[in-house]
Design a protein around this motif. Structure first.
Motif, PDB file in Angstrom:
ATOM      1  N   ARG A 122      32.828  56.266  39.881  1.00  0.00           N
ATOM      2  CA  ARG A 122      34.206  56.115  39.399  1.00  0.00           C
ATOM      3  C   ARG A 122      34.740  54.740  39.804  1.00  0.00           C
ATOM      4  O   ARG A 122      34.222  54.112  40.697  1.00  0.00           O
ATOM      5  N   GLY A 123      35.793  54.285  39.165  1.00  0.00           N
ATOM      6  CA  GLY A 123      36.441  53.023  39.544  1.00  0.00           C
ATOM      7  C   GLY A 123      35.653  51.804  39.115  1.00  0.00           C
ATOM      8  O   GLY A 123      34.801  51.868  38.228  1.00  0.00           O
ATOM      9  N   GLN A 124      35.967  50.665  39.729  1.00  0.00           N
ATOM     10  CA  GLN A 124      35.320  49.401  39.399  1.00  0.00           C
ATOM     11  C   GLN A 124      33.838  49.463  39.751  1.00  0.00           C
ATOM     12  O   GLN A 124      33.476  49.878  40.849  1.00  0.00           O
ATOM     13  N   PRO A 125      32.990  49.019  38.830  1.00  0.00           N
ATOM     14  CA  PRO A 125      31.561  48.985  39.160  1.00  0.00           C
ATOM     15  C   PRO A 125      31.260  47.842  40.117  1.00  0.00           C
ATOM     16  O   PRO A 125      32.022  46.875  40.229  1.00  0.00           O
ATOM     17  N   LEU A 126      30.143  47.927  40.764  1.00  0.00           N
ATOM     18  CA  LEU A 126      29.734  46.899  41.721  1.00  0.00           C
ATOM     19  C   LEU A 126      29.663  45.526  41.072  1.00  0.00           C
ATOM     20  O   LEU A 126      29.960  44.517  41.705  1.00  0.00           O
ATOM     21  N   ARG A 127      29.282  45.476  39.795  1.00  0.00           N
ATOM     22  CA  ARG A 127      29.189  44.178  39.099  1.00  0.00           C
ATOM     23  C   ARG A 127      30.516  43.416  39.178  1.00  0.00           C
ATOM     24  O   ARG A 127      30.537  42.200  39.313  1.00  0.00           O
ATOM     25  N   HIS A 128      31.640  44.115  39.121  1.00  0.00           N
ATOM     26  CA  HIS A 128      32.948  43.488  39.218  1.00  0.00           C
ATOM     27  C   HIS A 128      33.057  42.685  40.518  1.00  0.00           C
ATOM     28  O   HIS A 128      33.483  41.518  40.510  1.00  0.00           O
ATOM     29  N   PHE A 129      32.671  43.287  41.626  1.00  0.00           N
ATOM     30  CA  PHE A 129      32.779  42.635  42.937  1.00  0.00           C
ATOM     31  C   PHE A 129      31.748  41.513  43.081  1.00  0.00           C
ATOM     32  O   PHE A 129      32.027  40.471  43.669  1.00  0.00           O
ATOM     33  N   ILE A 130      30.564  41.741  42.533  1.00  0.00           N
ATOM     34  CA  ILE A 130      29.521  40.706  42.573  1.00  0.00           C
ATOM     35  C   ILE A 130      29.979  39.486  41.781  1.00  0.00           C
ATOM     36  O   ILE A 130      29.859  38.349  42.243  1.00  0.00           O
ATOM     37  N   ASP A 131      30.509  39.704  40.587  1.00  0.00           N
ATOM     38  CA  ASP A 131      30.961  38.588  39.747  1.00  0.00           C
ATOM     39  C   ASP A 131      32.095  37.813  40.411  1.00  0.00           C
ATOM     40  O   ASP A 131      32.130  36.580  40.334  1.00  0.00           O
ATOM     41  N   GLN A 132      33.023  38.532  41.048  1.00  0.00           N
ATOM     42  CA  GLN A 132      34.104  37.844  41.768  1.00  0.00           C
ATOM     43  C   GLN A 132      33.530  36.907  42.823  1.00  0.00           C
ATOM     44  O   GLN A 132      33.946  35.753  42.943  1.00  0.00           O
ATOM     45  N   ALA A 133      32.581  37.395  43.589  1.00  0.00           N
ATOM     46  CA  ALA A 133      32.011  36.599  44.675  1.00  0.00           C
ATOM     47  C   ALA A 133      31.203  35.424  44.140  1.00  0.00           C
ATOM     48  O   ALA A 133      31.396  34.282  44.581  1.00  0.00           O
ATOM     49  N   THR A 134      30.312  35.676  43.214  1.00  0.00           N
ATOM     50  CA  THR A 134      29.433  34.595  42.752  1.00  0.00           C
ATOM     51  C   THR A 134      30.196  33.543  41.950  1.00  0.00           C
ATOM     52  O   THR A 134      29.839  32.367  41.987  1.00  0.00           O
ATOM     53  N   THR A 135      31.241  33.943  41.250  1.00  0.00           N
ATOM     54  CA  THR A 135      32.064  32.972  40.521  1.00  0.00           C
ATOM     55  C   THR A 135      32.718  31.982  41.481  1.00  0.00           C
ATOM     56  O   THR A 135      32.926  30.817  41.137  1.00  0.00           O
ATOM     57  N   LEU A 136      32.996  32.441  42.685  1.00  0.00           N
ATOM     58  CA  LEU A 136      33.606  31.573  43.701  1.00  0.00           C
ATOM     59  C   LEU A 136      32.562  30.817  44.520  1.00  0.00           C
ATOM     60  O   LEU A 136      32.895  30.127  45.476  1.00  0.00           O
ATOM     61  N   GLY A 137      31.291  30.964  44.149  1.00  0.00           N
ATOM     62  CA  GLY A 137      30.245  30.187  44.807  1.00  0.00           C
ATOM     63  C   GLY A 137      29.454  30.899  45.884  1.00  0.00           C
ATOM     64  O   GLY A 137      28.630  30.284  46.555  1.00  0.00           O
ATOM     65  N   VAL A 138      29.697  32.179  46.092  1.00  0.00           N
ATOM     66  CA  VAL A 138      28.943  32.926  47.099  1.00  0.00           C
ATOM     67  C   VAL A 138      27.487  33.042  46.644  1.00  0.00           C
ATOM     68  O   VAL A 138      27.209  33.391  45.502  1.00  0.00           O
ATOM     69  N   ARG A 139      26.580  32.715  47.560  1.00  0.00           N
ATOM     70  CA  ARG A 139      25.144  32.817  47.261  1.00  0.00           C
ATOM     71  C   ARG A 139      24.598  34.150  47.758  1.00  0.00           C
ATOM     72  O   ARG A 139      24.976  34.622  48.834  1.00  0.00           O
ATOM     73  N   LEU A 140      23.713  34.743  46.963  1.00  0.00           N
ATOM     74  CA  LEU A 140      23.112  36.034  47.293  1.00  0.00           C
ATOM     75  C   LEU A 140      21.657  35.807  47.681  1.00  0.00           C
ATOM     76  O   LEU A 140      20.880  35.258  46.898  1.00  0.00           O
ATOM     77  N   LEU A 141      21.301  36.262  48.876  1.00  0.00           N
ATOM     78  CA  LEU A 141      19.954  36.075  49.410  1.00  0.00           C
ATOM     79  C   LEU A 141      19.329  37.438  49.693  1.00  0.00           C
ATOM     80  O   LEU A 141      20.027  38.357  50.129  1.00  0.00           O
ATOM     81  N   VAL A 142      18.037  37.564  49.472  1.00  0.00           N
ATOM     82  CA  VAL A 142      17.376  38.834  49.724  1.00  0.00           C
ATOM     83  C   VAL A 142      16.168  38.617  50.628  1.00  0.00           C
ATOM     84  O   VAL A 142      15.494  37.589  50.562  1.00  0.00           O
ATOM     85  N   CYS A 143      15.931  39.610  51.461  1.00  0.00           N
ATOM     86  CA  CYS A 143      14.820  39.617  52.405  1.00  0.00           C
ATOM     87  C   CYS A 143      13.558  40.100  51.688  1.00  0.00           C
ATOM     88  O   CYS A 143      13.551  41.199  51.138  1.00  0.00           O
ATOM     89  N   GLN A 144      12.509  39.294  51.736  1.00  0.00           N
ATOM     90  CA  GLN A 144      11.285  39.661  51.021  1.00  0.00           C
ATOM     91  C   GLN A 144      10.693  40.977  51.521  1.00  0.00           C
ATOM     92  O   GLN A 144      10.366  41.840  50.719  1.00  0.00           O
ATOM     93  N   PRO A 145      10.530  41.200  52.839  1.00  0.00           N
ATOM     94  CA  PRO A 145       9.988  42.484  53.284  1.00  0.00           C
ATOM     95  C   PRO A 145      10.845  43.682  52.869  1.00  0.00           C
ATOM     96  O   PRO A 145      10.332  44.784  52.673  1.00  0.00           O
ATOM     97  N   SER A 146      12.148  43.462  52.721  1.00  0.00           N
ATOM     98  CA  SER A 146      13.016  44.561  52.286  1.00  0.00           C
ATOM     99  C   SER A 146      12.794  44.900  50.816  1.00  0.00           C
ATOM    100  O   SER A 146      13.003  46.050  50.417  1.00  0.00           O
ATOM    101  N   LEU A 147      12.391  43.917  50.027  1.00  0.00           N
ATOM    102  CA  LEU A 147      12.003  44.241  48.648  1.00  0.00           C
ATOM    103  C   LEU A 147      10.814  45.194  48.684  1.00  0.00           C
ATOM    104  O   LEU A 147      10.783  46.203  47.968  1.00  0.00           O
ATOM    105  N   ASP A 148       9.836  44.883  49.522  1.00  0.00           N
ATOM    106  CA  ASP A 148       8.667  45.756  49.660  1.00  0.00           C
ATOM    107  C   ASP A 148       9.077  47.138  50.154  1.00  0.00           C
ATOM    108  O   ASP A 148       8.584  48.153  49.652  1.00  0.00           O
ATOM    109  N   LEU A 149       9.967  47.188  51.133  1.00  0.00           N
ATOM    110  CA  LEU A 149      10.420  48.469  51.687  1.00  0.00           C
ATOM    111  C   LEU A 149      10.976  49.380  50.606  1.00  0.00           C
ATOM    112  O   LEU A 149      10.788  50.591  50.628  1.00  0.00           O
TER     113      LEU A 149
END
Length: 127
Positions: free
Chosen positions: A67-94
């Motif tokens: 329900r409510g705003q989807p996560l994409r809404h919050f992600i777009d707000q952050a990335t539009t303002l220049g926030v970089r998203l980083l992911v941990c390689q071993p966590s992808l495997d996990l």
């Protein structure tokens, strides 16, 4: 990885994933606020955090579940303002994920790069 162009640097760490949607939006919201205050901001997704970045997930869940705003809404707000998203390689495997299954713009880094970011940040905030 930090630039010299900002006066402050904030690193958020997201460890919770799709199984805990109530904790999904806060790092994006706070990161967007910090970026709007002219801080350099990155969010590092480790443990179960990378599950939030799946292309097939970001429009289906949000802090109130389905329900409510989807996560994409919050992600777009952050990335539009220049926030970089980083992911941990071993966590992808996990989580049996591939970088290609995540939304565009996510960068994969290893433990040494994360530690370097944390050492040189003005604040590290973990969720």
């Amino acid at each position: 990885m930090w630039s010299e162009e900002f006066d402050s640097k904030i690193l958020y760490v997201q460890t919770h994933g799709v199984d805990d949607p109530g904790r999904s939006a806060t790092p994006f919201f706070l990161a967007a606020s910090a970026a709007a205050m002219d801080s350099e901001v990155m969010i590092y997704f480790t443990m179960y955090g990378p599950t939030l970045l799946q292309r097939e997930v970001v429009d289906k869940i949000g802090p109130k579940g389905d329900r409510g705003q989807p996560l994409r809404h919050f992600i777009d707000q952050a990335t539009t303002l220049g926030v970089r998203l980083l992911v941990c390689q071993p966590s992808l495997d996990l989580n049996d994920l591939e970088l290609d299954s995540l939304i565009d713009g996510v960068e994969m880094i290893g433990g040494a790069a994360f530690n370097d970011l944390a050492i040189n940040a003005d604040a590290v905030i973990s969720f």
